[in-house]
Design a protein around this motif. Sequence first.
Motif, PDB file in Angstrom:
ATOM      1  N   SER A 139       2.263   0.215   1.356  1.00  0.00           N
ATOM      2  CA  SER A 139       1.393   0.538   2.483  1.00  0.00           C
ATOM      3  C   SER A 139       2.169   0.638   3.794  1.00  0.00           C
ATOM      4  O   SER A 139       1.584   0.555   4.864  1.00  0.00           O
ATOM      5  CB  SER A 139       0.297  -0.523   2.596  1.00  0.00           C
ATOM      6  OG  SER A 139       0.881  -1.789   2.706  1.00  0.00           O
ATOM      7  N   LEU A 176     -11.990   8.474   2.644  1.00  0.00           N
ATOM      8  CA  LEU A 176     -10.891   8.020   3.501  1.00  0.00           C
ATOM      9  C   LEU A 176     -11.112   6.579   3.938  1.00  0.00           C
ATOM     10  O   LEU A 176     -10.168   5.800   4.054  1.00  0.00           O
ATOM     11  CB  LEU A 176     -10.769   8.946   4.720  1.00  0.00           C
ATOM     12  CG  LEU A 176      -9.536   8.716   5.593  1.00  0.00           C
ATOM     13  CD1 LEU A 176      -8.268   8.838   4.778  1.00  0.00           C
ATOM     14  CD2 LEU A 176      -9.493   9.701   6.744  1.00  0.00           C
ATOM     15  N   LEU A 180      -9.827   4.419   1.337  1.00  0.00           N
ATOM     16  CA  LEU A 180      -8.369   4.337   1.400  1.00  0.00           C
ATOM     17  C   LEU A 180      -7.926   3.405   2.526  1.00  0.00           C
ATOM     18  O   LEU A 180      -6.971   2.641   2.374  1.00  0.00           O
ATOM     19  CB  LEU A 180      -7.757   5.732   1.612  1.00  0.00           C
ATOM     20  CG  LEU A 180      -7.861   6.694   0.426  1.00  0.00           C
ATOM     21  CD1 LEU A 180      -7.257   8.039   0.787  1.00  0.00           C
ATOM     22  CD2 LEU A 180      -7.154   6.130  -0.788  1.00  0.00           C
ATOM     23  N   LEU A 239      -8.506  -0.111   1.222  1.00  0.00           N
ATOM     24  CA  LEU A 239      -7.513  -0.502   0.225  1.00  0.00           C
ATOM     25  C   LEU A 239      -6.164  -0.760   0.888  1.00  0.00           C
ATOM     26  O   LEU A 239      -5.458  -1.708   0.544  1.00  0.00           O
ATOM     27  CB  LEU A 239      -7.395   0.572  -0.860  1.00  0.00           C
ATOM     28  CG  LEU A 239      -8.615   0.692  -1.781  1.00  0.00           C
ATOM     29  CD1 LEU A 239      -8.476   1.878  -2.703  1.00  0.00           C
ATOM     30  CD2 LEU A 239      -8.802  -0.588  -2.592  1.00  0.00           C
ATOM     31  N   SER A 240      -5.795   0.075   1.874  1.00  0.00           N
ATOM     32  CA  SER A 240      -4.532  -0.150   2.584  1.00  0.00           C
ATOM     33  C   SER A 240      -4.593  -1.460   3.349  1.00  0.00           C
ATOM     34  O   SER A 240      -3.605  -2.203   3.409  1.00  0.00           O
ATOM     35  CB  SER A 240      -4.237   0.989   3.559  1.00  0.00           C
ATOM     36  OG  SER A 240      -4.253   2.217   2.909  1.00  0.00           O
ATOM     37  N   LEU A 293      -3.983  -4.181   0.958  1.00  0.00           N
ATOM     38  CA  LEU A 293      -2.547  -4.283   0.656  1.00  0.00           C
ATOM     39  C   LEU A 293      -1.830  -5.050   1.772  1.00  0.00           C
ATOM     40  O   LEU A 293      -0.946  -5.865   1.507  1.00  0.00           O
ATOM     41  CB  LEU A 293      -1.937  -2.884   0.501  1.00  0.00           C
ATOM     42  CG  LEU A 293      -2.234  -2.156  -0.803  1.00  0.00           C
ATOM     43  CD1 LEU A 293      -1.541  -0.809  -0.822  1.00  0.00           C
ATOM     44  CD2 LEU A 293      -1.753  -2.975  -1.988  1.00  0.00           C
ATOM     45  N   PHE A 310      -5.168  11.183   4.623  1.00  0.00           N
ATOM     46  CA  PHE A 310      -5.481  11.081   3.193  1.00  0.00           C
ATOM     47  C   PHE A 310      -4.198  10.876   2.387  1.00  0.00           C
ATOM     48  O   PHE A 310      -4.148  10.061   1.471  1.00  0.00           O
ATOM     49  CB  PHE A 310      -6.183  12.354   2.711  1.00  0.00           C
ATOM     50  CG  PHE A 310      -7.676  12.319   2.885  1.00  0.00           C
ATOM     51  CD1 PHE A 310      -8.474  11.668   1.964  1.00  0.00           C
ATOM     52  CD2 PHE A 310      -8.272  12.934   3.960  1.00  0.00           C
ATOM     53  CE1 PHE A 310      -9.851  11.630   2.118  1.00  0.00           C
ATOM     54  CE2 PHE A 310      -9.651  12.906   4.124  1.00  0.00           C
ATOM     55  CZ  PHE A 310     -10.438  12.250   3.198  1.00  0.00           C
ATOM     56  N   SER A 324      -0.021   5.218  -0.889  1.00  0.00           N
ATOM     57  CA  SER A 324      -0.002   3.755  -0.988  1.00  0.00           C
ATOM     58  C   SER A 324      -0.648   3.295  -2.279  1.00  0.00           C
ATOM     59  O   SER A 324      -0.081   2.496  -3.020  1.00  0.00           O
ATOM     60  CB  SER A 324      -0.769   3.134   0.187  1.00  0.00           C
ATOM     61  OG  SER A 324      -0.177   3.485   1.391  1.00  0.00           O
ATOM     62  N   ILE A 325      -1.830   3.824  -2.534  1.00  0.00           N
ATOM     63  CA  ILE A 325      -2.571   3.386  -3.721  1.00  0.00           C
ATOM     64  C   ILE A 325      -1.832   3.803  -4.984  1.00  0.00           C
ATOM     65  O   ILE A 325      -1.703   3.027  -5.934  1.00  0.00           O
ATOM     66  CB  ILE A 325      -4.000   3.986  -3.715  1.00  0.00           C
ATOM     67  CG1 ILE A 325      -4.709   3.665  -2.409  1.00  0.00           C
ATOM     68  CG2 ILE A 325      -4.823   3.487  -4.898  1.00  0.00           C
ATOM     69  CD1 ILE A 325      -4.699   2.220  -2.018  1.00  0.00           C
TER      70      ILE A 325
END
Lengths: 520, 97
Positions: free
Chosen positions: A195, A341, A344, A347-348, A351, B72, B78-79
């Motif tokens: 990340s 988004l 995301l 999730l980041s 992390l 995006f 990252s994922i």
Amino acid sequence: MKKDFRHSMIWLHTWAGLVFCWLLYFMFVTGTLGYLDSELDSWMKPELSAAEEVSLETDLSAAVTYLQAHAADAERWFISPANHRDNPQLRVSWRYPRNSEKSNGRELINRDTGEELHHRETAGGQTLYRMHYRLHYLPSGWGFRLVGIFTLAMFIALLTGVVAHRKLFKDFFSFRPQKGKAAWLDMHNLSSIASLPFQLMITYSGLIFAISTWMPFVGVAAYDFDVKSLRADLNELRGRSSVKAAGESANLVSMDILSQNIEASINDDALVRFIEIKNPNDRNAKIFVNTHLSGPVQEQNKLQFDGRSGKLESSKEQSGALQTRNVFINLHEGLFAGPALRLLYILSGILGTLMVATGAIYYAQKRKRPTHALSKQQMLVDIVNGGTIIGLPISICVFMISNRLLAIDLDQRDDWEVHSMFLAWLASFVLAAFWVKDAMWKKLTLVLSIALFTVPIVNFFSTNRGLGQSSWQNDTLFVATDVVMLSMAAISLLLWAILSKKELRQQSPIRSSNTHSAAA
Amino acid sequence: MTIFAVLIISCLGFSCMAFAKPKHWKVIPFLSRLRHPGKRIQELMQYTGAILLILAVYTCQLNWGWALGLCFYAGALSIALFFVSLVISYFENTVKN
């Protein structure tokens, strides 16, 4: 002085990381939840469901009728139509001049009846999100300044971390869960390298938020320390031009004309975020329109309409410097992010949380010797680690549970929700201190999974929107919250099982050696 | 839906880059008998990985434009990297055991 550059960086990374990591963990958790602030707000007001999206005109007319009846003499009105995740209901607020005796107000409106929507008094997701940049129980200026210092420490820890953990570029894909201490380092490396773009962006843009707090003299010096004229110019730059009331009453433009004019001046896919009406019912009434962002680069500027005729007067171009600043701020806040988004972003953020947590645990684990008892410092680090890393999620569960269980008519109910959250956090520290010598992590994860399980159960019994009572089609938010809570509870239960198994494995050789010696 | 495509392409890209390393090579079941991949295969894997990651950014740009597309892309990378590393680690441990 350390012997070479890399050792200096390792030293700096360790200390900048260790000293600040616990509050950074708090900032990461509350910041990640901040991407779900509106959703958490809605969850904490179970009496309300999201209003259906209708035309701009309907929303504006209902809002203006309400404001005319309740705050006709206010200096400024704000109207947020119910058309976006940020505004699930039609919202109005009004402000009087600073020296006025009347108090400002805000309400959610039912557009069909024109009445206020009643809901329990709650701190909501916004309070949790505000803790991310202002902390709590501190004067807001100090909280903000402190967060600025921590952000700088985070930025230093990130940059030095890239030098300190140079192996992470060599062992890009390595995670060795069986390797004990190295597993923590691997997870720390992996979550940070994965990340890294997000971390650099979020920390740097976080610093930009605090730019005028920590570098105030750059701007002030350019104005010969005349703070007032600097503020006036800044306000004008931000589009808040100082329109004075004329003192003569005049009728406000009708909302159907205004909404037609607004829709003609913005892009087809743009949505109105809020409308500010300055000096309503005055000859000098002005209407400012802000649209929702569609991306990190602001495409639509603030529009200004005349309050009497409803005609477009100007759409201000922003200066290059302000636009650059706004791109960073927008990237940080992620207000433009749609569901994919946003996921995301979350999730980041997770992390990042993992990076801070594993870093803190690795520091503690690395210094432990299996043959030596824990020193006082090691115990202290363990207690703070356990109390923060597991204690904070427990306290957030308690925050959610208290929203359902506190008496509806309790005085200052919203404050008590926050108090119960911090009391629960304090209790986790006490538990951690109590258990530090004996399987602290295992017991804390069990408490966490119980807390996570409790949220959907309490929700089931205290509202009629629990699991099985509402369906995915008509109440996605509540079903999703229950599912997420239950899966996180299952994960922490799994963690508990793994830790128990590990403990058994560690104990068995000791036991067998004891029985051997007894037999001898 | 494009986001799934970008995630899959990024996962494939990172997998290729991981398998270019002899350390992770043995994870692939049918190739594990070969102790080390040849240098040419290593290079080929690395280039394929890089091309796939460039393809992912191109897909993002095509669908969302640069400003939103890069957001995006960063999230998807990252994922994908985290996911690929965990999967490889899982297989490495089951192979060893």
